[in-house]
Design a protein around this motif. Structure first.
Motif, PDB file in Angstrom:
ATOM      1  N   ALA A 283     -20.553  -2.069   8.458  1.00 44.17           N
ATOM      2  CA  ALA A 283     -21.780  -1.991   9.243  1.00 44.17           C
ATOM      3  C   ALA A 283     -22.982  -2.439   8.426  1.00 44.17           C
ATOM      4  N   THR A 284     -22.874  -2.393   7.098  1.00 48.34           N
ATOM      5  CA  THR A 284     -24.010  -2.779   6.267  1.00 48.34           C
ATOM      6  C   THR A 284     -24.112  -4.302   6.130  1.00 48.34           C
ATOM      7  N   GLU A 285     -23.105  -5.005   6.655  1.00 49.16           N
ATOM      8  CA  GLU A 285     -23.111  -6.474   6.665  1.00 49.16           C
ATOM      9  C   GLU A 285     -23.153  -7.101   5.271  1.00 49.16           C
ATOM     10  N   ARG A 286     -22.630  -6.441   4.309  1.00 47.94           N
ATOM     11  CA  ARG A 286     -22.493  -7.037   2.980  1.00 47.94           C
ATOM     12  C   ARG A 286     -21.042  -7.465   2.804  1.00 47.94           C
ATOM     13  N   THR A 287     -20.769  -8.138   1.666  1.00 48.06           N
ATOM     14  CA  THR A 287     -19.415  -8.608   1.432  1.00 48.06           C
ATOM     15  C   THR A 287     -18.543  -7.473   0.914  1.00 48.06           C
ATOM     16  N   ILE A 288     -17.460  -7.253   1.614  1.00 47.31           N
ATOM     17  CA  ILE A 288     -16.584  -6.159   1.217  1.00 47.31           C
ATOM     18  C   ILE A 288     -15.128  -6.599   1.293  1.00 47.31           C
ATOM     19  N   ASP A 289     -14.358  -6.140   0.309  1.00 53.40           N
ATOM     20  CA  ASP A 289     -12.955  -6.517   0.182  1.00 53.40           C
ATOM     21  C   ASP A 289     -12.168  -5.220  -0.020  1.00 53.40           C
ATOM     22  N   VAL A 290     -10.926  -5.203   0.427  1.00 53.84           N
ATOM     23  CA  VAL A 290     -10.109  -4.006   0.168  1.00 53.84           C
ATOM     24  C   VAL A 290      -8.791  -4.406  -0.487  1.00 53.84           C
ATOM     25  N   GLN A 291      -8.338  -3.573  -1.420  1.00 55.48           N
ATOM     26  CA  GLN A 291      -7.065  -3.798  -2.086  1.00 55.48           C
ATOM     27  C   GLN A 291      -6.311  -2.465  -2.102  1.00 55.48           C
ATOM     28  N   VAL A 292      -5.072  -2.499  -1.582  1.00 54.73           N
ATOM     29  CA  VAL A 292      -4.239  -1.294  -1.660  1.00 54.73           C
ATOM     30  C   VAL A 292      -3.606  -1.268  -3.049  1.00 54.73           C
ATOM     31  N   VAL A 293      -4.038  -0.323  -3.850  1.00 52.27           N
ATOM     32  CA  VAL A 293      -3.613  -0.263  -5.256  1.00 52.27           C
ATOM     33  C   VAL A 293      -3.345   1.179  -5.650  1.00 52.27           C
ATOM     34  N   ASP A 294      -2.213   1.408  -6.290  1.00 51.98           N
ATOM     35  CA  ASP A 294      -1.999   2.685  -6.972  1.00 51.98           C
ATOM     36  C   ASP A 294      -2.390   2.447  -8.428  1.00 51.98           C
ATOM     37  N   VAL A 295      -3.454   3.093  -8.876  1.00 50.93           N
ATOM     38  CA  VAL A 295      -3.974   2.790 -10.218  1.00 50.93           C
ATOM     39  C   VAL A 295      -3.013   3.205 -11.333  1.00 50.93           C
ATOM     40  N   SER A 296      -1.989   3.980 -10.987  1.00 53.77           N
ATOM     41  CA  SER A 296      -1.027   4.387 -12.019  1.00 53.77           C
ATOM     42  C   SER A 296       0.108   3.368 -12.182  1.00 53.77           C
ATOM     43  N   VAL A 297       0.035   2.252 -11.428  1.00 51.01           N
ATOM     44  CA  VAL A 297       1.075   1.212 -11.540  1.00 51.01           C
ATOM     45  C   VAL A 297       0.412  -0.068 -12.060  1.00 51.01           C
ATOM     46  N   TYR A 298       0.711  -0.425 -13.315  1.00 45.85           N
ATOM     47  CA  TYR A 298      -0.063  -1.496 -13.964  1.00 45.85           C
ATOM     48  C   TYR A 298       0.037  -2.826 -13.217  1.00 45.85           C
ATOM     49  N   GLU A 299       1.246  -3.169 -12.725  1.00 47.13           N
ATOM     50  CA  GLU A 299       1.403  -4.468 -12.059  1.00 47.13           C
ATOM     51  C   GLU A 299       0.463  -4.557 -10.854  1.00 47.13           C
ATOM     52  N   GLN A 300       0.342  -3.467 -10.098  1.00 45.65           N
ATOM     53  CA  GLN A 300      -0.541  -3.480  -8.924  1.00 45.65           C
ATOM     54  C   GLN A 300      -2.004  -3.676  -9.337  1.00 45.65           C
ATOM     55  N   VAL A 301      -2.371  -3.024 -10.427  1.00 47.32           N
ATOM     56  CA  VAL A 301      -3.751  -3.115 -10.912  1.00 47.32           C
ATOM     57  C   VAL A 301      -4.050  -4.546 -11.365  1.00 47.32           C
ATOM     58  N   GLU A 302      -3.130  -5.105 -12.131  1.00 41.03           N
ATOM     59  CA  GLU A 302      -3.326  -6.454 -12.671  1.00 41.03           C
ATOM     60  C   GLU A 302      -3.408  -7.491 -11.540  1.00 41.03           C
ATOM     61  N   GLU A 303      -2.524  -7.332 -10.542  1.00 39.49           N
ATOM     62  CA  GLU A 303      -2.533  -8.284  -9.421  1.00 39.49           C
ATOM     63  C   GLU A 303      -3.818  -8.161  -8.606  1.00 39.49           C
ATOM     64  N   ALA A 304      -4.279  -6.932  -8.404  1.00 40.90           N
ATOM     65  CA  ALA A 304      -5.517  -6.744  -7.627  1.00 40.90           C
ATOM     66  C   ALA A 304      -6.700  -7.365  -8.363  1.00 40.90           C
TER      67      ALA A 304
END
Ligand SMILES: NC(=O)c1ccc[n+]([C@@H]2O[C@H](COP(=O)([O-])OP(=O)(O)OC[C@H]3O[C@@H](n4cnc5c(N)ncnc54)[C@H](O)[C@@H]3O)[C@@H](O)[C@H]2O)c1
Length: 255
Positions: free
Chosen positions: A54-75
Protein backbone atom coordinates in the motif's frame (compact mmCIF):
# COMPACT_ATOMS: atom_id res chain seq x y z
CA UNK A 1 8.10 11.22 11.73
CA UNK A 2 11.80 12.00 11.25
CA UNK A 3 12.79 10.60 7.86
CA UNK A 4 16.30 9.48 7.05
CA UNK A 5 17.09 9.62 3.39
CA UNK A 6 17.30 5.99 2.27
CA UNK A 7 16.37 6.62 -1.36
CA UNK A 8 18.32 4.29 -3.64
CA UNK A 9 19.20 1.93 -0.79
CA UNK A 10 18.34 -1.77 -0.92
CA UNK A 11 17.55 -3.41 2.41
CA UNK A 12 17.16 -7.04 3.44
CA UNK A 13 15.04 -7.50 6.55
CA UNK A 14 14.95 -11.03 7.99
CA UNK A 15 11.92 -11.93 10.06
CA UNK A 16 10.28 -9.18 8.05
CA UNK A 17 6.85 -10.79 8.02
CA UNK A 18 6.09 -9.95 11.62
CA UNK A 19 6.82 -7.90 14.72
CA UNK A 20 9.99 -5.81 14.80
CA UNK A 21 11.12 -6.90 11.31
CA UNK A 22 7.80 -5.89 9.78
CA UNK A 23 7.84 -2.46 11.46
CA UNK A 24 11.46 -1.93 10.47
CA UNK A 25 10.62 -2.78 6.86
CA UNK A 26 7.72 -0.33 6.90
CA UNK A 27 9.92 2.43 8.26
CA UNK A 28 12.67 1.79 5.70
CA UNK A 29 10.13 1.80 2.88
CA UNK A 30 8.73 5.10 4.16
CA UNK A 31 12.30 6.47 4.11
CA UNK A 32 12.65 5.59 0.44
CA UNK A 33 14.53 2.26 0.53
CA UNK A 34 13.62 -0.82 -1.49
CA UNK A 35 13.07 -3.73 0.90
CA UNK A 36 13.38 -7.49 0.55
CA UNK A 37 11.47 -9.26 3.29
CA UNK A 38 12.96 -12.63 4.27
CA UNK A 39 10.93 -15.00 6.39
CA UNK A 40 10.26 -18.72 6.64
CA UNK A 41 6.52 -18.21 6.95
CA UNK A 42 5.11 -18.07 3.41
CA UNK A 43 1.65 -17.18 4.63
CA UNK A 44 2.72 -14.30 6.85
CA UNK A 45 5.11 -13.03 4.16
CA UNK A 46 2.19 -12.73 1.73
CA UNK A 47 0.10 -10.83 4.27
CA UNK A 48 3.00 -8.54 5.21
CA UNK A 49 3.85 -7.79 1.59
CA UNK A 50 0.30 -6.93 0.65
CA UNK A 51 -0.10 -4.61 3.58
CA UNK A 52 3.25 -2.91 2.83
CA UNK A 53 2.53 -2.66 -0.88
CA UNK A 54 0.00 0.00 0.00
CA UNK A 55 2.97 2.32 0.50
CA UNK A 56 3.77 1.97 -3.23
CA UNK A 57 7.47 1.44 -2.69
CA UNK A 58 9.57 -1.37 -4.12
CA UNK A 59 9.15 -4.53 -2.14
CA UNK A 60 10.40 -8.07 -2.66
CA UNK A 61 9.77 -11.25 -0.69
CA UNK A 62 11.99 -14.30 -0.22
CA UNK A 63 10.94 -17.46 1.61
CA UNK A 64 14.07 -18.23 3.61
CA UNK A 65 14.86 -20.26 6.69
CA UNK A 66 17.83 -18.32 8.08
CA UNK A 67 19.18 -21.47 9.73
CA UNK A 68 19.80 -23.08 6.30
CA UNK A 69 22.88 -21.56 4.67
CA UNK A 70 22.05 -22.58 1.08
CA UNK A 71 18.68 -20.80 1.30
CA UNK A 72 20.31 -17.68 2.71
CA UNK A 73 23.03 -17.61 0.06
CA UNK A 74 20.55 -18.13 -2.78
CA UNK A 75 18.23 -15.40 -1.48
CA UNK A 76 21.13 -12.94 -1.23
CA UNK A 77 22.12 -13.70 -4.83
CA UNK A 78 18.51 -13.22 -6.01
CA UNK A 79 18.20 -9.85 -4.26
CA UNK A 80 21.53 -8.67 -5.63
CA UNK A 81 20.64 -9.67 -9.16
CA UNK A 82 17.16 -8.11 -8.93
CA UNK A 83 18.27 -4.79 -7.42
CA UNK A 84 21.97 -4.62 -8.37
CA UNK A 85 23.23 -4.15 -4.82
CA UNK A 86 22.49 -4.73 -1.13
CA UNK A 87 23.19 -1.85 1.27
CA UNK A 88 21.31 -2.70 4.45
CA UNK A 89 20.77 -5.91 6.44
CA UNK A 90 18.46 -6.05 9.44
CA UNK A 91 18.65 -9.43 11.20
CA UNK A 92 15.34 -9.66 13.04
CA UNK A 93 14.36 -13.32 12.47
CA UNK A 94 14.29 -15.03 15.83
CA UNK A 95 12.41 -17.42 18.05
CA UNK A 96 11.72 -17.58 21.76
CA UNK A 97 12.23 -20.86 23.55
CA UNK A 98 10.68 -22.85 26.36
CA UNK A 99 10.89 -21.61 29.95
CA UNK A 100 12.78 -24.17 31.99
CA UNK A 101 15.82 -24.45 34.22
CA UNK A 102 19.03 -25.70 32.64
CA UNK A 103 18.74 -29.19 34.18
CA UNK A 104 15.35 -29.61 32.48
CA UNK A 105 15.96 -27.55 29.33
CA UNK A 106 14.97 -29.58 26.23
CA UNK A 107 18.05 -30.36 24.15
CA UNK A 108 16.32 -29.86 20.82
CA UNK A 109 15.06 -26.43 21.93
CA UNK A 110 18.62 -25.39 22.83
CA UNK A 111 19.84 -26.48 19.38
CA UNK A 112 17.02 -24.65 17.57
CA UNK A 113 17.51 -21.43 19.54
CA UNK A 114 21.18 -21.34 18.67
CA UNK A 115 20.53 -22.34 15.04
CA UNK A 116 18.00 -19.57 14.34
CA UNK A 117 18.98 -16.77 16.74
CA UNK A 118 22.76 -16.98 16.46
CA UNK A 119 23.82 -19.15 13.51
CA UNK A 120 21.07 -17.54 11.39
CA UNK A 121 22.54 -14.09 12.05
CA UNK A 122 26.03 -15.35 11.20
CA UNK A 123 24.74 -16.99 7.99
CA UNK A 124 22.96 -13.83 6.83
CA UNK A 125 26.01 -11.67 7.57
CA UNK A 126 28.32 -14.13 5.84
CA UNK A 127 26.14 -14.27 2.72
CA UNK A 128 25.30 -10.55 2.45
CA UNK A 129 28.58 -8.89 3.49
CA UNK A 130 30.35 -9.66 0.18
CA UNK A 131 27.75 -7.56 -1.68
CA UNK A 132 28.33 -4.66 0.71
CA UNK A 133 32.10 -4.94 0.53
CA UNK A 134 31.90 -4.85 -3.25
CA UNK A 135 30.43 -1.32 -3.02
CA UNK A 136 32.38 -0.20 0.04
CA UNK A 137 29.16 0.59 1.86
CA UNK A 138 26.87 -1.28 4.24
CA UNK A 139 24.79 -1.04 7.38
CA UNK A 140 24.00 -4.16 9.43
CA UNK A 141 21.71 -4.21 12.46
CA UNK A 142 21.36 -7.39 14.51
CA UNK A 143 18.55 -7.94 17.00
CA UNK A 144 20.01 -9.09 20.29
CA UNK A 145 18.18 -8.68 23.61
CA UNK A 146 18.62 -7.53 27.20
CA UNK A 147 18.66 -11.24 28.02
CA UNK A 148 21.96 -11.46 26.14
CA UNK A 149 23.50 -8.90 28.50
CA UNK A 150 21.97 -10.05 31.76
CA UNK A 151 20.90 -13.67 31.23
CA UNK A 152 17.19 -14.17 31.91
CA UNK A 153 16.41 -17.09 34.25
CA UNK A 154 14.56 -20.07 32.69
CA UNK A 155 15.78 -18.98 29.25
CA UNK A 156 19.28 -20.40 28.82
CA UNK A 157 18.97 -21.09 25.09
CA UNK A 158 17.48 -17.70 24.27
CA UNK A 159 19.83 -15.73 26.53
CA UNK A 160 22.96 -17.54 25.32
CA UNK A 161 21.98 -17.08 21.67
CA UNK A 162 21.45 -13.35 22.22
CA UNK A 163 24.76 -12.99 24.09
CA UNK A 164 26.35 -14.63 21.05
CA UNK A 165 24.77 -12.01 18.80
CA UNK A 166 26.43 -9.24 20.83
CA UNK A 167 29.84 -10.93 20.57
CA UNK A 168 29.37 -11.58 16.85
CA UNK A 169 28.41 -7.91 16.33
CA UNK A 170 31.49 -6.67 18.21
CA UNK A 171 33.70 -8.99 16.16
CA UNK A 172 32.27 -7.94 12.79
CA UNK A 173 32.38 -4.27 13.79
CA UNK A 174 36.14 -4.55 14.21
CA UNK A 175 36.70 -6.77 11.16
CA UNK A 176 34.98 -4.34 8.77
CA UNK A 177 35.67 -1.02 10.55
CA UNK A 178 37.68 0.46 7.66
CA UNK A 179 35.56 -0.90 4.80
CA UNK A 180 32.53 1.40 4.91
CA UNK A 181 30.46 -1.43 6.39
CA UNK A 182 29.08 -0.72 9.86
CA UNK A 183 27.69 -3.49 12.10
CA UNK A 184 25.70 -2.79 15.27
CA UNK A 185 23.13 -4.55 17.42
CA UNK A 186 20.15 -3.54 19.52
CA UNK A 187 19.37 -4.99 22.96
CA UNK A 188 15.64 -4.46 23.58
CA UNK A 189 13.79 -5.31 26.75
CA UNK A 190 10.19 -6.52 26.33
CA UNK A 191 8.62 -5.31 23.08
CA UNK A 192 4.94 -5.80 22.29
CA UNK A 193 5.06 -8.15 19.27
CA UNK A 194 3.51 -11.51 18.36
CA UNK A 195 6.59 -13.17 19.95
CA UNK A 196 6.01 -11.29 23.18
CA UNK A 197 2.31 -12.08 23.23
CA UNK A 198 3.01 -15.79 22.59
CA UNK A 199 5.57 -15.77 25.42
CA UNK A 200 2.96 -14.29 27.77
CA UNK A 201 0.89 -17.47 27.30
CA UNK A 202 3.79 -19.75 28.22
CA UNK A 203 5.98 -17.82 30.65
CA UNK A 204 5.55 -18.36 34.39
CA UNK A 205 3.60 -15.35 35.66
CA UNK A 206 6.19 -14.52 38.34
CA UNK A 207 8.95 -14.39 35.72
CA UNK A 208 6.98 -12.03 33.45
CA UNK A 209 6.18 -9.88 36.47
CA UNK A 210 9.85 -9.64 37.45
CA UNK A 211 10.96 -8.82 33.87
CA UNK A 212 8.36 -6.04 33.60
CA UNK A 213 9.24 -4.72 37.06
CA UNK A 214 12.86 -4.23 35.93
CA UNK A 215 11.78 -1.58 33.38
CA UNK A 216 11.91 1.86 35.08
CA UNK A 217 9.58 3.37 32.45
CA UNK A 218 7.04 0.84 33.70
CA UNK A 219 5.83 -0.31 30.29
CA UNK A 220 6.84 -2.59 27.44
CA UNK A 221 8.24 -1.04 24.26
CA UNK A 222 6.55 -0.92 20.86
CA UNK A 223 7.96 -2.39 17.64
CA UNK A 224 7.74 1.07 16.11
CA UNK A 225 10.14 2.36 18.78
CA UNK A 226 12.61 -0.33 17.70
CA UNK A 227 12.07 0.57 14.04
CA UNK A 228 12.93 4.21 14.78
CA UNK A 229 16.31 3.22 16.18
CA UNK A 230 16.91 0.85 13.27
CA UNK A 231 16.15 3.65 10.80
CA UNK A 232 19.00 5.73 12.24
CA UNK A 233 21.40 2.79 12.52
CA UNK A 234 20.98 1.91 8.82
CA UNK A 235 21.33 5.50 7.64
CA UNK A 236 24.46 7.37 6.58
CA UNK A 237 23.99 9.52 9.69
CA UNK A 238 25.26 6.56 11.73
CA UNK A 239 28.91 6.89 10.79
CA UNK A 240 31.16 6.63 13.87
CA UNK A 241 29.46 3.76 15.73
CA UNK A 242 30.26 0.15 14.92
CA UNK A 243 30.46 -3.07 16.90
CA UNK A 244 28.14 -1.48 19.43
CA UNK A 245 25.12 -2.71 21.41
CA UNK A 246 22.41 -0.03 21.51
CA UNK A 247 20.08 0.01 24.48
CA UNK A 248 16.29 0.03 24.05
CA UNK A 249 15.04 -1.01 27.45
CA UNK A 250 13.05 1.82 29.05
CA UNK A 251 15.97 2.35 31.43
CA UNK A 252 16.48 -1.30 32.44
CA UNK A 253 20.07 -1.56 31.18
CA UNK A 254 22.75 -0.52 33.60
CA UNK A 255 25.63 -1.08 31.19
N1 LIG B 1 9.61 -8.97 21.28
C1 LIG B 1 10.53 -8.84 22.24
O1 LIG B 1 10.19 -8.65 23.43
C2 LIG B 1 11.99 -8.90 21.89
C3 LIG B 1 12.90 -8.43 22.85
C4 LIG B 1 14.25 -8.49 22.56
C5 LIG B 1 14.69 -9.00 21.34
N2 LIG B 1 13.79 -9.45 20.43
C6 LIG B 1 14.31 -10.00 19.19
O2 LIG B 1 13.83 -9.24 18.10
C7 LIG B 1 13.69 -10.07 16.95
C8 LIG B 1 12.27 -9.95 16.40
O3 LIG B 1 11.39 -10.41 17.41
P1 LIG B 1 9.81 -10.18 17.32
O4 LIG B 1 9.36 -9.94 18.71
O5 LIG B 1 9.49 -9.25 16.24
O6 LIG B 1 9.38 -11.68 16.93
P2 LIG B 1 8.13 -12.18 16.02
O7 LIG B 1 7.91 -13.60 16.40
O8 LIG B 1 7.01 -11.24 16.21
O9 LIG B 1 8.73 -12.10 14.55
C9 LIG B 1 9.82 -12.89 14.21
C10 LIG B 1 9.77 -13.24 12.74
O10 LIG B 1 10.89 -14.11 12.47
C11 LIG B 1 10.45 -15.16 11.62
N3 LIG B 1 11.32 -16.34 11.78
C12 LIG B 1 11.41 -17.16 12.84
N4 LIG B 1 12.27 -18.15 12.59
C13 LIG B 1 12.75 -17.95 11.33
C14 LIG B 1 13.68 -18.63 10.51
N5 LIG B 1 14.28 -19.75 10.91
N6 LIG B 1 13.94 -18.14 9.27
C15 LIG B 1 13.32 -17.01 8.83
N7 LIG B 1 12.42 -16.34 9.57
C16 LIG B 1 12.14 -16.80 10.80
C17 LIG B 1 9.02 -15.43 12.07
O11 LIG B 1 8.27 -16.12 11.08
C18 LIG B 1 8.52 -14.01 12.34
O12 LIG B 1 7.94 -13.45 11.19
C19 LIG B 1 14.03 -11.48 17.40
O13 LIG B 1 15.37 -11.78 17.08
C20 LIG B 1 13.85 -11.41 18.91
O14 LIG B 1 14.61 -12.38 19.59
C21 LIG B 1 12.45 -9.40 20.68
Amino acid sequence: MNVYDLRGRVAVVTGGANGIGFHAAKRLLESGASVSLWDHSTERLGEAASSLRATERTIDVQVVDVSVYEQVEEAAARVSSAFGHIDILVNSAGISGPFARCDEYPLDAWDRQLAVNLTGVFYCCRAVLPYMLRNGYGRVVNLSSMSGKEGNPMSSGYSASKAGVIALTKTLGKEYATTGVIVNCITPALIDTPMHRASLQRMPEALMHSLKAKIPMNRVGTPDEVAKMIAWLVSEDCSFSTGAAFDLSGGRATY
